[in-house]
Scaffold this motif. Structure first.
Motif, short mmCIF file in Angstrom:
data_model
loop_
_atom_site.label_atom_id
_atom_site.label_comp_id
_atom_site.label_asym_id
_atom_site.label_seq_id
_atom_site.Cartn_x
_atom_site.Cartn_y
_atom_site.Cartn_z
N PHE A 147 -0.14 2.41 6.43
CA PHE A 147 0.13 1.28 5.54
C PHE A 147 0.82 0.21 6.39
O PHE A 147 1.84 0.47 7.01
CB PHE A 147 1.03 1.68 4.38
CG PHE A 147 0.46 2.77 3.50
CD1 PHE A 147 -0.83 2.68 3.00
CD2 PHE A 147 1.24 3.86 3.15
CE1 PHE A 147 -1.34 3.67 2.17
CE2 PHE A 147 0.73 4.86 2.33
CZ PHE A 147 -0.56 4.76 1.84
N GLN A 181 10.56 3.36 -7.26
CA GLN A 181 9.76 3.84 -6.14
C GLN A 181 9.29 5.26 -6.40
O GLN A 181 10.00 6.06 -7.02
CB GLN A 181 10.59 3.83 -4.85
CG GLN A 181 11.14 2.48 -4.45
CD GLN A 181 12.12 2.57 -3.29
OE1 GLN A 181 12.26 3.63 -2.66
NE2 GLN A 181 12.80 1.47 -3.00
N ASP A 214 5.49 8.73 2.33
CA ASP A 214 4.86 7.49 1.90
C ASP A 214 5.58 7.00 0.65
O ASP A 214 5.86 7.79 -0.26
CB ASP A 214 3.38 7.71 1.59
CG ASP A 214 2.58 8.13 2.81
OD1 ASP A 214 2.95 7.73 3.93
OD2 ASP A 214 1.60 8.88 2.65
N GLU A 242 5.68 4.28 -2.54
CA GLU A 242 5.02 3.30 -3.40
C GLU A 242 6.11 2.53 -4.14
O GLU A 242 6.91 3.12 -4.86
CB GLU A 242 4.09 3.98 -4.40
CG GLU A 242 2.87 4.62 -3.76
CD GLU A 242 1.93 5.21 -4.81
OE1 GLU A 242 0.86 4.63 -5.02
OE2 GLU A 242 2.32 6.23 -5.41
N ARG A 269 3.34 -2.00 -3.81
CA ARG A 269 3.25 -2.11 -2.36
C ARG A 269 3.51 -0.73 -1.76
O ARG A 269 4.30 0.04 -2.28
CB ARG A 269 4.27 -3.11 -1.80
CG ARG A 269 4.14 -4.54 -2.32
CD ARG A 269 5.01 -4.81 -3.49
NE ARG A 269 5.06 -6.22 -3.87
CZ ARG A 269 5.78 -6.71 -4.87
NH1 ARG A 269 6.53 -5.89 -5.62
NH2 ARG A 269 5.77 -7.98 -5.16
N ARG A 270 2.86 -0.45 -0.63
CA ARG A 270 2.96 0.89 -0.03
C ARG A 270 3.35 0.81 1.43
O ARG A 270 2.86 -0.05 2.16
CB ARG A 270 1.62 1.63 -0.19
CG ARG A 270 1.24 1.90 -1.64
CD ARG A 270 -0.14 2.54 -1.75
NE ARG A 270 -0.45 2.92 -3.12
CZ ARG A 270 -0.98 2.09 -4.02
NH1 ARG A 270 -1.25 0.82 -3.67
NH2 ARG A 270 -1.23 2.49 -5.24
N THR A 271 4.20 1.75 1.85
CA THR A 271 4.60 1.84 3.24
C THR A 271 5.04 3.28 3.53
O THR A 271 5.00 4.13 2.64
CB THR A 271 5.75 0.84 3.54
OG1 THR A 271 5.96 0.76 4.95
CG2 THR A 271 7.03 1.22 2.83
N THR A 272 5.45 3.53 4.78
CA THR A 272 5.86 4.88 5.18
C THR A 272 7.19 4.79 5.92
O THR A 272 7.45 3.83 6.64
CB THR A 272 4.80 5.52 6.09
OG1 THR A 272 3.54 5.54 5.41
CG2 THR A 272 5.18 6.95 6.46
#
Length: 259
Positions: free
Chosen positions: A4, A182, A194, A196, A212-215
């Motif tokens: 991501f 989240q 991960d 969200e 939005r997504r990240t790690t």
């Protein structure tokens, strides 16, 4: 970094980031007061030349500039950095802000008294090589005996409890309530997850759902301490929220002279 895109995550979040806070300006002032207290404790009375190398939309950088420090902000997201500069100007704060990767800081050596990397930004780096690159780059731009300040989530607790979500936070706005929360999806290694990031924004009689997504790499205090020491920092100290007044655990360290 993550599959991501971290830049995309913050580019998309930049317009709404302030909605995380009940009162963004109050949070800026409170965080700046806590960080300034750490500066004074370690370096004495300022003001100081400060780099916020993960400035986002300016939550720490603007507050520190308003407190009298000479602040430069950089962030992987050009959208966030641009908003930080605009918001600073609106409040009469001097803040030069630019897009830059913390692993490749575009600044001359030994020009900053303090480098701040706040708001759990360093754990976006998912490999030891990337963390090392960022810390060595920060050391390069710090003056000898300068101060490194990193704030992160309490990942010792998170690694133990493996949470899957955060409590919903409700922010009052002129258009209605905004709900932020989240979801966390842990990897099999038990160290990375991960994320969200959900925001429900009122839109007429319904909701605009923004995701939005990240790690992240959930670095424990011991892991981060080891990385910082290997990068050549000394005097590594952890400060709890109860003692520092900052909302996350804070690591401080001094830049040992090169050579």
């Amino acid at each position: 970094m993550s599959d991501f895109s971290v830049r995309d995550f913050y580019d998309r979040l930049a317009r709404d980031y302030h909605l995380i806070f009940a009162d963004w300006d109050t949070s800026m002032a409170h965080q700046a007061e806590a960080l300034d207290g750490l500066f004074r404790r370690h370096l004495g009375a300022g003001p100081y030349q400060v780099l916020d190398c993960s400035c986002g939309i300016g939550t720490q950088a603007i507050g520190l500039a308003l407190a009298g420090h000479r602040v430069v902000g950089s962030d992987l997201s050009p959208v966030a950095a641009a908003r930080a500069a605009t918001e600073a100007a609106t409040r009469g704060a001097g803040l030069a802000a630019a897009a830059a990767d913390m692993r490749l800081l575009p600044f001359r050596p030994s020009v900053f008294d303090v480098v701040v990397c706040a708001d759990n930004s360093l754990p976006h780096l998912l490999t030891a090589q990337d963390v090392e690159a960022a810390l060595l780059g920060i050391r390069r731009v710090l003056r000898d005996d300068g101060l490194l300040v990193i704030t992160v989530r309490d990942y010792d607790e998170a690694r133990r409890d493996r949470p899957t979500a955060t409590p919903a936070r409700v922010t009052e706005t002129p258009d209605g309530q905004v709900i932020t929360f989240q979801l966390w999806h842990w990897h099999e290694d038990g160290e990375r997850y991960d994320l969200e990031h959900f925001q429900l924004v009122p839109e007429g009689n319904t909701w605009d759902v923004r995701v939005r997504r990240t790690t992240y790499w959930a670095l424990t205090r011991a892991q981060l301490t080891e990385f910082v020491a290997e990068a050549g920092f000394t005097g590594i100290t952890w400060h709890t929220p109860a003692l520092s007044g900052y909302y996350q655990p804070v690591l401080t360290a001094r830049c040992a002279p090169c050579g």
